[in-house]
Design a protein around this motif. Structure first.
Motif, PDB file in Angstrom:
ATOM      1  N   PHE A 100       5.146  44.042  30.022  1.00 55.93           N
ATOM      2  CA  PHE A 100       5.646  42.705  30.264  1.00 55.93           C
ATOM      3  C   PHE A 100       6.323  42.581  31.628  1.00 55.93           C
ATOM      4  CE2 PHE A 100       4.555  42.845  25.891  1.00 55.93           C
ATOM      5  CZ  PHE A 100       4.024  41.591  25.661  1.00 55.93           C
ATOM      6  N   HIS A 101       7.237  41.646  31.799  1.00 56.58           N
ATOM      7  CA  HIS A 101       7.743  41.334  33.132  1.00 56.58           C
ATOM      8  C   HIS A 101       8.600  42.439  33.714  1.00 56.58           C
ATOM      9  CE1 HIS A 101      11.971  39.855  31.880  1.00 56.58           C
ATOM     10  NE2 HIS A 101      11.415  40.425  30.833  1.00 56.58           N
ATOM     11  N   HIS A 102       8.816  43.527  32.960  1.00 61.18           N
ATOM     12  CA  HIS A 102       9.626  44.629  33.444  1.00 61.18           C
ATOM     13  C   HIS A 102       8.779  45.715  34.104  1.00 61.18           C
ATOM     14  CE1 HIS A 102      12.781  42.781  31.111  1.00 61.18           C
ATOM     15  NE2 HIS A 102      12.045  42.872  30.033  1.00 61.18           N
ATOM     16  N   PHE A 103       7.545  45.396  34.482  1.00 59.06           N
ATOM     17  CA  PHE A 103       6.627  46.407  35.020  1.00 59.06           C
ATOM     18  C   PHE A 103       7.237  47.185  36.179  1.00 59.06           C
ATOM     19  CE2 PHE A 103       3.169  47.649  37.922  1.00 59.06           C
ATOM     20  CZ  PHE A 103       2.487  48.503  37.088  1.00 59.06           C
ATOM     21  N   TRP A 104       7.983  46.507  37.048  1.00 60.50           N
ATOM     22  CA  TRP A 104       8.558  47.174  38.211  1.00 60.50           C
ATOM     23  C   TRP A 104       9.979  47.657  37.952  1.00 60.50           C
ATOM     24  CZ3 TRP A 104       5.219  48.582  41.685  1.00 60.50           C
ATOM     25  CH2 TRP A 104       4.044  47.842  41.852  1.00 60.50           C
ATOM     26  N   THR A 105      10.437  47.542  36.721  1.00 61.19           N
ATOM     27  CA  THR A 105      11.806  47.910  36.392  1.00 61.19           C
ATOM     28  C   THR A 105      11.867  49.331  35.861  1.00 61.19           C
ATOM     29  OG1 THR A 105      12.305  45.622  35.800  1.00 61.19           O
ATOM     30  CG2 THR A 105      13.803  47.307  34.967  1.00 61.19           C
ATOM     31  N   PHE A 106      12.847  50.083  36.334  1.00 61.33           N
ATOM     32  CA  PHE A 106      13.106  51.408  35.768  1.00 61.33           C
ATOM     33  C   PHE A 106      14.601  51.563  35.583  1.00 61.33           C
ATOM     34  CE2 PHE A 106      13.821  55.946  35.654  1.00 61.33           C
ATOM     35  CZ  PHE A 106      12.809  56.370  34.796  1.00 61.33           C
ATOM     36  N   PRO A 107      15.047  51.963  34.405  1.00 58.40           N
ATOM     37  CA  PRO A 107      14.216  52.268  33.247  1.00 58.40           C
ATOM     38  C   PRO A 107      13.621  51.025  32.602  1.00 58.40           C
ATOM     39  CG  PRO A 107      16.534  52.422  32.679  1.00 58.40           C
ATOM     40  CD  PRO A 107      16.482  52.207  34.169  1.00 58.40           C
ATOM     41  N   THR A 108      12.435  51.184  32.037  1.00 59.36           N
ATOM     42  CA  THR A 108      11.792  50.092  31.312  1.00 59.36           C
ATOM     43  C   THR A 108      12.623  49.759  30.076  1.00 59.36           C
ATOM     44  OG1 THR A 108       9.641  50.921  32.029  1.00 59.36           O
ATOM     45  CG2 THR A 108       9.661  49.333  30.202  1.00 59.36           C
ATOM     46  N   PRO A 109      12.924  48.495  29.830  1.00 58.45           N
ATOM     47  CA  PRO A 109      13.766  48.135  28.684  1.00 58.45           C
ATOM     48  C   PRO A 109      13.148  48.494  27.341  1.00 58.45           C
ATOM     49  CG  PRO A 109      13.663  46.340  30.271  1.00 58.45           C
ATOM     50  CD  PRO A 109      12.621  47.321  30.680  1.00 58.45           C
ATOM     51  N   ALA A 110      14.014  48.750  26.391  1.00 56.85           N
ATOM     52  CA  ALA A 110      13.586  48.980  25.013  1.00 56.85           C
ATOM     53  C   ALA A 110      13.171  47.672  24.364  1.00 56.85           C
ATOM     54  CB  ALA A 110      14.730  49.593  24.207  1.00 56.85           C
ATOM     55  N   ILE A 111      12.292  47.767  23.382  1.00 55.50           N
ATOM     56  CA  ILE A 111      12.073  46.660  22.460  1.00 55.50           C
ATOM     57  C   ILE A 111      13.269  46.685  21.520  1.00 55.50           C
ATOM     58  CG2 ILE A 111      10.557  45.657  20.722  1.00 55.50           C
ATOM     59  CD1 ILE A 111       8.260  47.300  21.974  1.00 55.50           C
ATOM     60  N   GLN A 112      14.126  45.695  21.608  1.00 54.68           N
ATOM     61  CA  GLN A 112      15.425  45.781  20.955  1.00 54.68           C
ATOM     62  C   GLN A 112      15.345  45.939  19.447  1.00 54.68           C
ATOM     63  OE1 GLN A 112      18.332  42.882  22.236  1.00 54.68           O
ATOM     64  NE2 GLN A 112      17.732  43.073  24.379  1.00 54.68           N
ATOM     65  N   SER A 113      14.448  45.210  18.801  1.00 58.88           N
ATOM     66  CA  SER A 113      14.372  45.307  17.342  1.00 58.88           C
ATOM     67  C   SER A 113      13.943  46.704  16.911  1.00 58.88           C
ATOM     68  CB  SER A 113      13.414  44.251  16.784  1.00 58.88           C
ATOM     69  OG  SER A 113      12.102  44.426  17.293  1.00 58.88           O
ATOM     70  N   MET A 114      13.019  47.318  17.665  1.00 58.39           N
ATOM     71  CA  MET A 114      12.592  48.678  17.354  1.00 58.39           C
ATOM     72  C   MET A 114      13.725  49.663  17.601  1.00 58.39           C
ATOM     73  SD  MET A 114       9.510  48.962  16.146  1.00 58.39           S
ATOM     74  CE  MET A 114       9.091  50.659  16.530  1.00 58.39           C
TER      75      MET A 114
END
Length: 216
Positions: A100-114
């Motif tokens: 998703f929109h975090h492709f260039w983001t590190f660290p990549t965000p967690a899927i919060q519900s998971m």
């Protein structure tokens, strides 16, 4: 996740940074009842490259979590003395918001519900293993990413040179068998592709949406 695109995506990410439920049966179960997720068209700025609606995706993932969470709570509460329960997870678009929109983001965000469900299961006694088709060269940043966004990590399996060109489902099945050989009982296995889930070596499997291959 689908693996043909992963190596390229991983290299780019490192350069930048440094289904409703579909239950896949174990070998002893009958063929599952499949509920298809109705994919929403793109309706906002936060979307996957292939047009999956971000908000709809989070909702659909949440639908899987809503089924898995009470199962885990009940199963772990009933764990007999001496048992070492564990859960196994894929990473991309199962644990992290990779596409998703975090492709260039590190660290990549967690899927919060998971992440919240996994942390609850860990607090209730479950070991947490990640089995990914990511290559071993990025094991360290992958481990850092998972921990940085709040996942407990008992173990991380990545593909070394011997595994790199092996069929993904075969590789992942072998790693779950290795976890069992260490004395763990895998009470749940999570992934967004059937290659994450087939092959047995888990009491229950939970498939997150990939919308017919639109998500890696």
């Amino acid at each position: 996740m689908h693996r043909t695109a992963w190596t390229t995506r991983a290299v780019v990410t490192l350069a930048a940074a440094a289904t409703a439920l579909i239950a896949v049966p174990t070998a002893s179960q009958a063929a599952p009842r499949t509920v298809e997720v109705q994919s929403a068209v793109t309706s906002g700025a936060i979307t996957a490259p292939k047009g999956v609606d971000y908000t709809a995706w989070l909702h659909d993932v949440g639908s899987v979590v809503d089924v898995a969470r009470p199962y885990l709570k009940q199963r772990l509460a009933a764990s007999p003395a001496g048992e070492k329960p564990a859960i196994v997870l894929d990473i991309d678009n199962t644990s992290l918001e990779t596409d998703f929109h975090h492709f260039w983001t590190f660290p990549t965000p967690a899927i919060q519900s998971m992440r919240d469900m996994v942390r609850e299961a860990n607090a209730e006694g479950a070991a947490v293993f990640f089995v990914t088709a990511r290559p071993g060269i990025i094991e360290s940043p992958t481990s850092y990413n998972l921990k940085a966004v709040g996942y407990p990590v008992t173990g991380l399996y990545v593909r070394d040179l011997d595994d790199l060109f092996e069929n993904v489902s075969t590789y992942k099945t072998e790693k779950r068998a290795e976890i069992e050989a260490r004395g763990y009982t895998i009470v749940a296995n999570f992934g967004n592709n059937t290659t994450d889930l087939v092959g047995g070596h888990a009491e229950r499997t939970f498939k997150l949406p990939d919308y017919g291959g639109k998500l890696s």
